[in-house]
Enzyme design. Structure first.
Site, short mmCIF file in Angstrom:
data_model
loop_
_atom_site.label_atom_id
_atom_site.label_comp_id
_atom_site.label_asym_id
_atom_site.label_seq_id
_atom_site.Cartn_x
_atom_site.Cartn_y
_atom_site.Cartn_z
N GLU A 1 -70.22 -53.71 22.56
CA GLU A 1 -71.34 -53.56 21.62
C GLU A 1 -71.33 -54.69 20.59
O GLU A 1 -72.38 -55.20 20.20
CB GLU A 1 -71.26 -52.19 20.92
N ALA B 1 -63.75 -49.29 19.69
CA ALA B 1 -63.39 -48.60 18.46
C ALA B 1 -61.94 -48.13 18.58
O ALA B 1 -61.44 -47.92 19.69
CB ALA B 1 -64.31 -47.40 18.26
N GLY C 1 -66.89 -50.44 21.76
CA GLY C 1 -67.38 -51.14 20.57
C GLY C 1 -67.22 -52.66 20.69
O GLY C 1 -67.95 -53.41 20.03
N1 CAA Z 1 -58.07 -47.98 20.27
C1 CAA Z 1 -56.81 -47.89 19.81
N2 CAA Z 1 -55.75 -48.53 20.38
C2 CAA Z 1 -56.01 -49.29 21.45
C3 CAA Z 1 -57.30 -49.45 21.98
C4 CAA Z 1 -58.35 -48.73 21.36
N3 CAA Z 1 -59.63 -48.82 21.76
N4 CAA Z 1 -57.22 -50.25 23.05
C5 CAA Z 1 -55.94 -50.60 23.17
N5 CAA Z 1 -55.20 -50.03 22.22
C6 CAA Z 1 -53.75 -50.12 21.99
C7 CAA Z 1 -52.99 -49.26 22.96
O1 CAA Z 1 -52.95 -47.93 22.54
C8 CAA Z 1 -51.63 -49.93 22.94
O2 CAA Z 1 -50.96 -49.53 21.79
P1 CAA Z 1 -49.39 -49.13 21.84
O3 CAA Z 1 -48.69 -50.44 22.16
O4 CAA Z 1 -49.10 -48.63 20.47
O5 CAA Z 1 -49.25 -48.13 22.93
C9 CAA Z 1 -51.99 -51.41 22.77
O6 CAA Z 1 -53.33 -51.45 22.25
C10 CAA Z 1 -52.01 -52.16 24.08
O7 CAA Z 1 -52.84 -51.44 24.97
P2 CAA Z 1 -52.42 -51.16 26.48
O8 CAA Z 1 -50.94 -50.95 26.60
O9 CAA Z 1 -53.30 -50.05 26.97
O10 CAA Z 1 -52.82 -52.56 27.12
P3 CAA Z 1 -53.32 -52.88 28.58
O11 CAA Z 1 -53.42 -54.37 28.63
O12 CAA Z 1 -52.52 -52.16 29.61
O13 CAA Z 1 -54.82 -52.26 28.65
C11 CAA Z 1 -57.05 -51.87 27.87
C12 CAA Z 1 -55.82 -52.78 27.83
C13 CAA Z 1 -57.65 -51.82 29.28
C14 CAA Z 1 -58.05 -52.45 26.89
C15 CAA Z 1 -56.65 -50.43 27.46
O14 CAA Z 1 -55.87 -50.48 26.28
C16 CAA Z 1 -57.81 -49.52 27.20
O15 CAA Z 1 -58.39 -48.95 28.13
N6 CAA Z 1 -58.20 -49.35 25.91
C17 CAA Z 1 -59.24 -48.41 25.51
C18 CAA Z 1 -60.63 -48.95 25.82
C19 CAA Z 1 -61.68 -47.95 25.39
O16 CAA Z 1 -61.74 -46.82 25.84
N7 CAA Z 1 -62.59 -48.39 24.48
C20 CAA Z 1 -63.66 -47.56 23.98
C21 CAA Z 1 -63.27 -46.96 22.66
S1 CAA Z 1 -64.48 -45.82 22.04
C22 CAA Z 1 -65.67 -46.78 21.33
O17 CAA Z 1 -65.63 -48.00 21.36
C23 CAA Z 1 -66.80 -46.03 20.63
C24 CAA Z 1 -67.95 -46.88 20.19
O18 CAA Z 1 -68.91 -47.05 20.90
C25 CAA Z 1 -68.00 -47.49 18.86
#
Ligand code: CAA
Length: 256
Positions: A110, A64, A107
């Site tokens: 999921e 998400a 998500g």
């Molecule tokens: N939401 C919003 N933005 C996200 C995102 C997310 N889930 N995942 C990545 N992005 C964005 C980053 O903020 C970044 O944006 P900026 O360039 O503006 O800073 C861009 O995508 C690239 O991300 P990274 O620089 O972090 O890329 P990376 O390759 O170093 O890492 C990653 C990739 C491991 C996926 C890391 O981005 C990450 O950990 N993302 C979050 C994952 C997460 O926690 N997901 C769960 C969300 S909650 C949920 O899903 C609830 C549900 O059950 C419905």
């Protein structure tokens, strides 16, 4: 640029691609609306017999959109009614294959678990990292994951938020098969083409009975299976399939 792109790469096969690479395909409102709309349309389209759902090389979907919910309150989250946008994917009567490269987190994991078959690239990562940002899965992660891999593997993923590799996911039954990263989409499309060549009513009944039966007592589930099995004997495709076998020719299924 559309954030959800729908293509028809093969006969009977639709490809749904999440296209938000700058955010690792994070599921914001626009992506969710796009997915819900695509699955609603494809479910109704008689030309479509199997659906492949994918992202890009880096990410299937990183969950998400955290930025879109960081400051939200409970009432606002309730009013967003996100579950209504998941519903058309969950209720899709046609076989759905997730082709997963890169991150399938939160998500995104999921979403992959909404599919019927998951083809993962060797470099794919699956995880439910919600706990690391102060929440928990909200789109089936605690339930579909536990049903797929069992309590102890699920708890490990849910309580630590630590992602697992495609090989680990394969070993615990979270994916159908693992292939080299560059072959994920082709493998999924070929599989979808094979399934699209099957009698669609049988495919639909199999999906419905597997999913509904998994949550029903065994006797009720076996009755569901029996009724669906019997129902197919009123389809033209059952006659075609069996006659073609006897006449030693390829069947041509019409979906009736
Ligand atoms: N939401 C919003 N933005 C996200 C995102 C997310 N889930 N995942 C990545 N992005 C964005 C980053 O903020 C970044 O944006 P900026 O360039 O503006 O800073 C861009 O995508 C690239 O991300 P990274 O620089 O972090 O890329 P990376 O390759 O170093 O890492 C990653 C990739 C491991 C996926 C890391 O981005 C990450 O950990 N993302 C979050 C994952 C997460 O926690 N997901 C769960 C969300 S909650 C949920 O899903 C609830 C549900 O059950 C419905």
């Amino acid at each position: 640029m559309e954030v959800v792109v729908v293509e028809r790469p093969r006969e009977g096969v639709a490809l749904v691609r999440i296209n938000r690479p700058e955010a690792r395909n994070a599921l914001n409102g626009e992506v969710r609306q796009g997915l819900a709309g695509a699955f609603t349309d494809l479910a109704r389209d008689p030309e479509v017999r199997a659906i492949v759902l994918t992202g890009n090389e880096e990410a299937f979907a990183a969950g998400a959109d955290i930025k879109a919910m960081a400051e939200a309150g409970a009432v606002e989250m309730m009013l967003r009614e996100a579950h209504r946008l998941w519903a058309p994917i969950a209720a899709c009567p046609k076989p759905v294959i997730a082709a997963v490269n890169g991150y399938a987190l939160g998500g995104g994991c999921e979403l992959a678990m909404h599919a019927d078959i998951i083809i993962a690239g060797e470099g794919a990562q699956f995880g439910q990292p919600e706990i690391r940002v102060g929440i928990m899965p909200g789109a089936g992660g605690t339930q579909r994951l536990t049903r797929a891999v069992g309590k102890f593997k699920a708890m490990m993923m849910l309580l630590t938020g630590k992602p697992i590799s495609a090989r680990e996911a394969d070993a615990m039954g979270l994916v159908s098969s693992v292939v080299p990263d560059g072959e994920v989409l082709e493998t999924a499309l070929t599989l979808a083409e094979t399934i699209a060549g099957m009698p669609p009513l049988a495919a639909r009944q199999i999906k419905e009975v597997v999913l509904a039966g998994a949550d029903a007592p065994l006797e009720a589930a076996l009755m569901l299976e029996r009724k669906a099995f019997q129902l197919l004997f009123d389809s033209e495709d059952q006659k075609e399939g069996m006659r073609a076998f006897i006449e030693k020719r390829r069947p041509a299924y019409q979906g009736r």
